[in-house]
Scaffold this motif. Structure first.
Motif, PDB file in Angstrom:
ATOM      1  N   GLY A 193       0.908  -1.124  -0.116  1.00 50.12           N
ATOM      2  CA  GLY A 193       0.045  -0.012   0.005  1.00 50.12           C
ATOM      3  C   GLY A 193       0.874   1.295  -0.227  1.00 50.12           C
ATOM      4  O   GLY A 193       0.443   2.229  -0.661  1.00 50.12           O
ATOM      5  N   TYR A 194       2.017   1.401   0.835  1.00 49.54           N
ATOM      6  CA  TYR A 194       3.078   2.342   0.673  1.00 49.54           C
ATOM      7  C   TYR A 194       3.348   2.692  -0.636  1.00 49.54           C
ATOM      8  O   TYR A 194       3.699   3.757  -1.121  1.00 49.54           O
ATOM      9  N   ARG A 195       3.828   1.546  -1.268  1.00 48.75           N
ATOM     10  CA  ARG A 195       4.432   1.555  -2.514  1.00 48.75           C
ATOM     11  C   ARG A 195       3.378   2.256  -3.539  1.00 48.75           C
ATOM     12  O   ARG A 195       3.547   2.982  -4.383  1.00 48.75           O
ATOM     13  N   VAL A 196       2.155   1.752  -3.612  1.00 44.27           N
ATOM     14  CA  VAL A 196       0.875   2.098  -4.460  1.00 44.27           C
ATOM     15  C   VAL A 196       0.939   3.912  -4.195  1.00 44.27           C
ATOM     16  O   VAL A 196       0.711   4.668  -5.063  1.00 44.27           O
ATOM     17  N   ALA A 197       0.803   4.282  -2.903  1.00 46.76           N
ATOM     18  CA  ALA A 197       0.791   5.678  -2.682  1.00 46.76           C
ATOM     19  C   ALA A 197       2.096   6.302  -2.894  1.00 46.76           C
ATOM     20  O   ALA A 197       2.167   7.552  -2.856  1.00 46.76           O
ATOM     21  N   GLY A 198       3.229   5.547  -3.322  1.00 48.48           N
ATOM     22  CA  GLY A 198       4.418   6.554  -3.789  1.00 48.48           C
ATOM     23  C   GLY A 198       5.209   7.021  -2.416  1.00 48.48           C
ATOM     24  O   GLY A 198       6.133   7.618  -2.452  1.00 48.48           O
ATOM     25  N   ILE A 199       4.935   6.215  -1.161  1.00 49.23           N
ATOM     26  CA  ILE A 199       5.442   6.575  -0.128  1.00 49.23           C
ATOM     27  C   ILE A 199       7.011   5.735   0.105  1.00 49.23           C
ATOM     28  O   ILE A 199       7.858   6.215   0.559  1.00 49.23           O
ATOM     29  N   LEU A 200       7.046   4.586  -0.281  1.00 44.06           N
ATOM     30  CA  LEU A 200       8.053   3.514  -0.384  1.00 44.06           C
ATOM     31  C   LEU A 200       8.409   3.210  -1.667  1.00 44.06           C
ATOM     32  O   LEU A 200       7.684   2.595  -2.636  1.00 44.06           O
ATOM     33  N   ASP A 213      10.132   5.524  23.616  1.00 38.84           N
ATOM     34  CA  ASP A 213       8.987   6.535  23.144  1.00 38.84           C
ATOM     35  C   ASP A 213       8.670   6.110  21.748  1.00 38.84           C
ATOM     36  O   ASP A 213       9.502   6.288  20.870  1.00 38.84           O
ATOM     37  N   PRO A 214       7.338   5.919  21.588  1.00 39.31           N
ATOM     38  CA  PRO A 214       7.167   5.699  20.101  1.00 39.31           C
ATOM     39  C   PRO A 214       7.394   6.613  18.931  1.00 39.31           C
ATOM     40  O   PRO A 214       7.956   6.265  18.100  1.00 39.31           O
ATOM     41  N   ALA A 215       7.484   7.818  19.673  1.00 45.60           N
ATOM     42  CA  ALA A 215       7.723   9.100  18.580  1.00 45.60           C
ATOM     43  C   ALA A 215       9.270   8.838  18.331  1.00 45.60           C
ATOM     44  O   ALA A 215       9.718   9.257  17.326  1.00 45.60           O
ATOM     45  N   VAL A 216      10.350   8.458  19.213  1.00 49.90           N
ATOM     46  CA  VAL A 216      11.663   8.146  18.867  1.00 49.90           C
ATOM     47  C   VAL A 216      11.883   7.023  17.626  1.00 49.90           C
ATOM     48  O   VAL A 216      12.661   7.219  16.851  1.00 49.90           O
ATOM     49  N   LEU A 217      10.967   5.950  18.004  1.00 54.47           N
ATOM     50  CA  LEU A 217      10.992   5.046  16.984  1.00 54.47           C
ATOM     51  C   LEU A 217      10.745   5.583  15.594  1.00 54.47           C
ATOM     52  O   LEU A 217      11.214   5.264  14.665  1.00 54.47           O
ATOM     53  N   GLU A 218       9.555   6.184  15.493  1.00 57.48           N
ATOM     54  CA  GLU A 218       9.257   6.621  14.203  1.00 57.48           C
ATOM     55  C   GLU A 218      10.083   7.379  13.736  1.00 57.48           C
ATOM     56  O   GLU A 218      10.624   7.471  12.527  1.00 57.48           O
ATOM     57  N   ASN A 219      10.735   8.513  14.472  1.00 58.38           N
ATOM     58  CA  ASN A 219      11.644   9.310  13.775  1.00 58.38           C
ATOM     59  C   ASN A 219      12.814   8.682  13.467  1.00 58.38           C
ATOM     60  O   ASN A 219      13.431   8.992  12.145  1.00 58.38           O
ATOM     61  N   GLY A 220      13.372   7.960  14.049  1.00 56.23           N
ATOM     62  CA  GLY A 220      14.509   6.947  13.761  1.00 56.23           C
ATOM     63  C   GLY A 220      14.468   6.177  12.408  1.00 56.23           C
ATOM     64  O   GLY A 220      15.113   5.853  11.555  1.00 56.23           O
ATOM     65  N   MET A 221      13.140   5.553  12.396  1.00 53.26           N
ATOM     66  CA  MET A 221      12.637   4.829  11.217  1.00 53.26           C
ATOM     67  C   MET A 221      12.559   5.759  10.073  1.00 53.26           C
ATOM     68  O   MET A 221      13.064   5.338   8.819  1.00 53.26           O
ATOM     69  N   CYS A 222      12.121   6.915  10.227  1.00 56.50           N
ATOM     70  CA  CYS A 222      12.205   7.689   8.943  1.00 56.50           C
ATOM     71  C   CYS A 222      13.558   8.258   8.744  1.00 56.50           C
ATOM     72  O   CYS A 222      13.839   8.253   7.312  1.00 56.50           O
TER      73      CYS A 222
END
Length: 138
Positions: A80-87, A118-127
């Protein structure tokens, strides 16, 4: 397993009676009792159950089935991310799905061990990681 039972406030006898009498539905009842735990205690419980699965073939098989189902769901998310052009599309979807799951498992381990995940740290790191460019080889 005693640590798991203590964490959720149940005795071995109660769990044995519930599971042998009620089958898989009893697992949902136990999980409902866990919902009131704070993040670190919940994560600690997850880690304890993971370790118990190394000694209990039935629990290990249940986790294996659940892991397989979650991989399929995550693979669909990746598509789905690929179809949306995100990945990007140059890495197999299953590789990305498994990495997403490994990051989640690591998050739970950090929360259980250190309590400060902190979930925000995980999200930021993954980005940050996904924004990296692969060096040219050759």
């Amino acid at each position: 397993m005693q640590g798991v039972l203590k964490e959720v406030g149940l005795s071995a006898g109660v769990v044995h009676r519930c599971f042998s009498a009620a089958g898989p539905g009893a697992a949902r009842a136990v999980l409902r009792g866990v919902c009131g735990l704070d993040g670190r205690r919940f994560a600690s419980l997850i880690v304890q159950v993971w370790s118990e699965s190394m000694r209990d073939e039935h629990l290990a098989a249940t986790f294996e089935d659940g892991y397989g189902a979650m991989r399929l769901v995550r693979t669909d998310v990746v598509e789905g991310y690929r179809v949306a052009g995100i990945l990007r599309a140059d890495v197999p979807a299953d590789d990305v799905a498994r990495t997403m799951m490994a990051a989640t498992q690591g998050f739970f381990a950090q929360m259980a061990l250190f309590g400060d995940a902190d979930p925000a740290v995980l999200e930021n790191g993954m980005c940050g990681l996904t924004a990296m460019d692969r060096p040219e080889t050759g």
